[in-house]
Enzyme design. Structure first.
Site, PDB file in Angstrom:
ATOM      1  N   LEU A  17     -33.811 -44.467 106.825  1.00 20.16           N
ATOM      2  CA  LEU A  17     -32.491 -43.951 107.187  1.00 20.16           C
ATOM      3  C   LEU A  17     -32.667 -42.825 108.207  1.00 20.16           C
ATOM      4  O   LEU A  17     -32.509 -41.649 107.919  1.00 20.16           O
ATOM      5  CB  LEU A  17     -31.759 -43.467 105.927  1.00 20.16           C
ATOM      6  N   HIS A  18     -33.030 -43.215 109.432  1.00 19.67           N
ATOM      7  CA  HIS A  18     -33.250 -42.251 110.523  1.00 19.67           C
ATOM      8  C   HIS A  18     -31.928 -41.964 111.221  1.00 19.67           C
ATOM      9  O   HIS A  18     -30.881 -42.459 110.801  1.00 19.67           O
ATOM     10  CB  HIS A  18     -34.296 -42.811 111.497  1.00 19.67           C
ATOM     11  N   ALA A  19     -31.944 -41.178 112.278  1.00 17.89           N
ATOM     12  CA  ALA A  19     -30.715 -40.696 112.916  1.00 17.89           C
ATOM     13  C   ALA A  19     -29.776 -41.812 113.369  1.00 17.89           C
ATOM     14  O   ALA A  19     -28.573 -41.758 113.114  1.00 17.89           O
ATOM     15  CB  ALA A  19     -31.060 -39.787 114.090  1.00 17.89           C
ATOM     16  N   GLU A  90     -30.976 -53.490 112.818  1.00 20.65           N
ATOM     17  CA  GLU A  90     -32.076 -53.196 113.742  1.00 20.65           C
ATOM     18  C   GLU A  90     -33.055 -54.365 113.732  1.00 20.65           C
ATOM     19  O   GLU A  90     -33.287 -54.978 112.700  1.00 20.65           O
ATOM     20  CB  GLU A  90     -32.811 -51.921 113.323  1.00 20.65           C
TER      21      GLU A  90
END
Length: 91
Positions: A17-19, A90
């Site tokens: 859970l990155h930016a 993604e």
């Protein structure tokens, strides 16, 4: 008071859970009137807040409980669950 719905999901995308993923999730959650929360290891975060989501530091393989409460809670829970299960779309 509306019923609180919940579902358990696992972070599947390699970067966690990155930016970018947190932003995508927060924007999705802001489309619903339900209050949506993610809980990881007892730590809760408002899912409509990018900063709160980043504070969870959710990496690949982490399990989260998604809760939603409000008039469109079922739709919100389904949308959030799908997004996370799809790895935030993604590649």
């Amino acid at each position: 008071m509306a019923t609180k719905l919940s579902n358990t999901v696992t972070i599947v995308n390699p970067l966690g859970l990155h930016a970018r993923a947190a932003t995508k999730l927060a924007v999705l959650c802001q489309q619903f009137s339900a209050q949506i929360e993610l809980v990881q290891e007892g730590k809760a975060a408002d899912a409509s807040s990018v900063l709160a989501l980043l504070m969870l530091a959710s990496s690949k393989g982490k399990t989260l409980e998604v809760t939603a409460q409000g008039p469109d809670a079922a739709a919100a829970l389904a949308a959030v669950t799908t997004l996370i299960n799809n790895g935030f779309d993604e590649s």
